[in-house]
Design a protein around this motif. Structure first.
Motif, short mmCIF file in Angstrom:
data_model
loop_
_atom_site.label_atom_id
_atom_site.label_comp_id
_atom_site.label_asym_id
_atom_site.label_seq_id
_atom_site.Cartn_x
_atom_site.Cartn_y
_atom_site.Cartn_z
N UNK A 45 3.02 -1.51 -2.48
CA UNK A 45 4.24 -0.90 -1.98
C UNK A 45 5.26 -1.99 -1.78
N UNK A 46 6.38 -1.65 -1.20
CA UNK A 46 7.38 -2.65 -0.86
C UNK A 46 7.51 -2.71 0.65
N UNK B 143 0.39 -17.08 -3.88
CA UNK B 143 1.34 -16.01 -4.23
C UNK B 143 1.91 -15.25 -3.03
N UNK B 144 1.65 -15.73 -1.82
CA UNK B 144 2.20 -15.02 -0.68
C UNK B 144 1.62 -15.46 0.64
N UNK B 145 1.69 -14.55 1.62
CA UNK B 145 1.20 -14.87 2.96
C UNK B 145 0.59 -13.65 3.62
N UNK C 281 -1.76 -7.31 6.82
CA UNK C 281 -1.49 -7.06 5.42
C UNK C 281 -1.13 -8.36 4.72
N UNK C 282 -1.23 -8.33 3.39
CA UNK C 282 -0.86 -9.48 2.59
C UNK C 282 0.43 -9.15 1.87
N UNK C 283 1.40 -10.07 1.94
CA UNK C 283 2.70 -9.88 1.31
C UNK C 283 2.85 -10.84 0.14
N UNK C 284 3.18 -10.31 -1.01
CA UNK C 284 3.44 -11.13 -2.19
C UNK C 284 4.89 -11.57 -2.10
N UNK C 285 5.11 -12.87 -1.89
CA UNK C 285 6.46 -13.40 -1.71
C UNK C 285 6.47 -14.90 -1.95
N UNK D 207 3.60 -5.62 -1.18
CA UNK D 207 2.32 -5.72 -0.46
C UNK D 207 1.19 -5.72 -1.47
N UNK D 208 0.09 -6.41 -1.13
CA UNK D 208 -1.08 -6.43 -2.01
C UNK D 208 -2.25 -5.68 -1.39
N UNK D 209 -2.45 -5.84 -0.09
CA UNK D 209 -3.51 -5.09 0.58
C UNK D 209 -3.15 -4.92 2.04
N UNK D 210 -3.84 -4.00 2.69
CA UNK D 210 -3.54 -3.68 4.08
C UNK D 210 -4.83 -3.26 4.78
N UNK D 211 -4.89 -3.51 6.08
CA UNK D 211 -5.99 -3.04 6.91
C UNK D 211 -5.38 -2.65 8.26
#
Length: 110
Positions: A16-17, A83-85, A42-46, A34-38
């Motif tokens: 998602x965004x 690829x993100x944080x 969550x992990x943000x691709x940025x 976003x790459x995954x969520x719990x």
């Protein structure tokens, strides 16, 4: 007893965004994916690299076939990857918690 390396909650793949907001006087908004969520984060691709432990707010877009919803969460940067944080949630209002819980449960059932 918790096994080392085990997660506290189920993580699901979630694309998602989101909008990442951080900083006190100068609130910078960055559109991220976003790459995954719990239920815990969550992990943000940025390309943005915030220092670890930076407080932030993330506005996550939940887009369905007939509706769109924004979920607002408070968090802190916990981990960097190439690829993100990763952001750990520090505060979830009850509605946001239920929406994320339902999202996780829905994907677990697939």
């Amino acid at each position: 007893m918790t096994t080392p390396g085990r997660r506290r909650s189920q993580r699901i793949v979630f694309s998602s965004t989101a909008v990442l907001r951080y900083g006190d006087d100068e609130s910078l908004e960055v559109q991220v994916d976003t790459r995954n969520i719990s239920l815990h984060g969550l992990f943000l691709v940025t390309e943005v690299r915030l220092p670890l432990e930076t407080p932030c707010t993330v506005e996550i877009s939940l887009i369905g076939t007939t509706s769109r919803m924004e979920v607002l969460v408070q968090g802190v940067v916990r981990r960097h990857e190439s690829d993100g944080l990763a952001v750990a949630f520090t505060q979830l209002d009850p509605d946001s918690f239920l929406h994320i819980l339902n999202l996780v449960k829905l994907h677990e059932a697939e």
